[in-house]
Scaffold this active site. Structure first.
Site, short mmCIF file in Angstrom:
data_model
loop_
_atom_site.label_atom_id
_atom_site.label_comp_id
_atom_site.label_asym_id
_atom_site.label_seq_id
_atom_site.Cartn_x
_atom_site.Cartn_y
_atom_site.Cartn_z
N ARG A 230 0.85 -1.19 0.00
CA ARG A 230 0.00 0.00 0.00
C ARG A 230 0.89 1.24 0.00
O ARG A 230 1.89 1.31 0.71
CB ARG A 230 -0.94 0.03 1.22
CG ARG A 230 -2.12 -0.93 1.12
CD ARG A 230 -3.10 -0.49 0.04
NE ARG A 230 -4.29 -1.32 -0.02
CZ ARG A 230 -4.43 -2.38 -0.78
NH1 ARG A 230 -3.42 -2.79 -1.54
NH2 ARG A 230 -5.56 -3.06 -0.80
N GLU A 259 -3.16 8.04 -5.04
CA GLU A 259 -3.38 7.39 -6.34
C GLU A 259 -4.59 7.99 -7.06
O GLU A 259 -5.07 7.41 -8.04
CB GLU A 259 -3.56 5.89 -6.15
CG GLU A 259 -2.32 5.21 -5.57
CD GLU A 259 -2.50 3.72 -5.33
OE1 GLU A 259 -3.62 3.21 -5.56
OE2 GLU A 259 -1.53 3.07 -4.90
N HIS A 285 -0.62 0.34 -9.63
CA HIS A 285 -1.34 -0.53 -8.68
C HIS A 285 -2.02 -1.69 -9.42
O HIS A 285 -3.22 -1.95 -9.27
CB HIS A 285 -2.38 0.28 -7.89
CG HIS A 285 -2.75 -0.39 -6.59
ND1 HIS A 285 -3.21 0.32 -5.50
CD2 HIS A 285 -2.75 -1.69 -6.20
CE1 HIS A 285 -3.48 -0.51 -4.51
NE2 HIS A 285 -3.20 -1.74 -4.92
#
Length: 313
Positions: A230, A259, A285
């Site tokens: 993360r 993000e 991601h």
């Protein structure tokens, strides 16, 4: 008794096919807004979410019939787990479904930063044939440190077997997980011996911004650093400082502390600096988001939902 399930994010069709074959009613609405969910959530016994929004007290208090929340992925950081427990709402996630995808992605990123694949690719495309400037490092003989030894950390370790590396793993909340090819160690031993560090811990209050400049400076060696966990676990300014000092030789990041693109001005400052560096590899991601894991995640969730209701899938 028929159970109604609201699916608010894109999921593989297999999730609905399996559940509906056992009598569940699935309402697939991947374009539904948070406000719309608040207005209708009292009609459902279950909700399936990926990353669209956080599921917290406000939503759960309106969900008077809700019996479970299923997260189509591994992390549970977008769900208020404590409040869900207080409401006796069951929680399911699917780390088994993207374990292999994350492991392969992590290994790919590691080999890329060791061998400067991204830099070499860019240079050759513009006619710069620089062999010496793109001389890489071999993985064999190095010590790989894994922080967090759950599904993802152990999956990455399994990919390292046969690559002639020493694998050290630290997990604050697990013990006795050592094996023939993985040595269970303290964080102090990782700081002392690791050449490479890969993060595989969940985002919690404890791990948020855990990795900063001070953290990097505790390593005896200059390291290669990978984060497929993360983004908010790593303080980017601290990472940039470590890259500038050489304490971090190169970094591979599949996740960032922000993000939500396009980024706001505050985040653009650190992102632009990060993006300009040749010693940083970035992916959006997607470590756990392969073609295969998209289906496997849905199958894992379907199985867990069926088990919750005592149905053998």
């Amino acid at each position: 008794m028929t159970k109604h399930i609201l699916i608010v994010d894109q999921t593989h069709v297999s999730l609905m096919q399996v559940l509906e074959s056992y009598g569940f009613v699935c309402d697939y609405q991947p374009k539904i807004t948070y406000a719309e969910v608040l207005d209708c959530i009292d009609q459902y016994e279950g909700i399936v979410v990926r990353t669209k929004f956080r599921i917290e007290r406000e939503l759960m208090e309106r969900a008077t019939k809700l019996e479970f929340i299923a997260r189509a992925g591994a992390g549970m950081d977008n769900i208020d787990e404590k409040f869900a427990a207080s409401k006796n709402i069951a929680l399911f996630n699917a780390p088994e479904g993207n374990r292999n995808a994350v492991a392969e992605h992590t290994l790919g990123m590691l080999l890329s930063i060791l061998n400067k694949f991204s830099k070499g690719n860019k240079e050759v495309r513009v006619g710069n044939w620089d062999r010496e400037g793109n001389r890489g490092f071999e993985l064999a003989g190095r010590t790989v440190g894994i922080v967090g030894y759950g599904f993802m950390g152990s999956g990455f370790a399994s990919k390292l077997k046969g690559l002639d590396v020493k694998i050290l793993a630290y997990d604050k909340y697990k013990s006795d997980f050592w094996s023939q090819w993985v040595k269970e160690v303290s964080m102090e031993e990782l700081f002392e011996k690791a050449d490479i560090i890969s993060l595989h811990v969940p985002l919690t209050d404890e791990t948020r911004m855990m990795v900063d400049e001070t953290y990097f400076n505790r390593f005896k060696k200059d390291i290669w650093f990978i984060n497929t966990a993360r983004g908010e676990i790593v303080n980017i300014q601290g990472l940039l400082a470590a890259l500038k000092s050489g304490k971090v030789r190169s970094a591979a990041l599949d996740v960032l502390q922000d993000e939500k693109f396009p980024l706001k001005e505050e985040s653009k400052r650190w992102f632009n600096e990060l993006a300009e560096r040749e010693d940083v590899l970035l992916t959006p991601h997607v470590g756990g988001w392969s073609v295969e894991s998209f289906e496997k995640i849905s199958m894992v969730l379907a199985d867990k939902i069926l088990q919750h209701y005592g149905i053998a899938g």
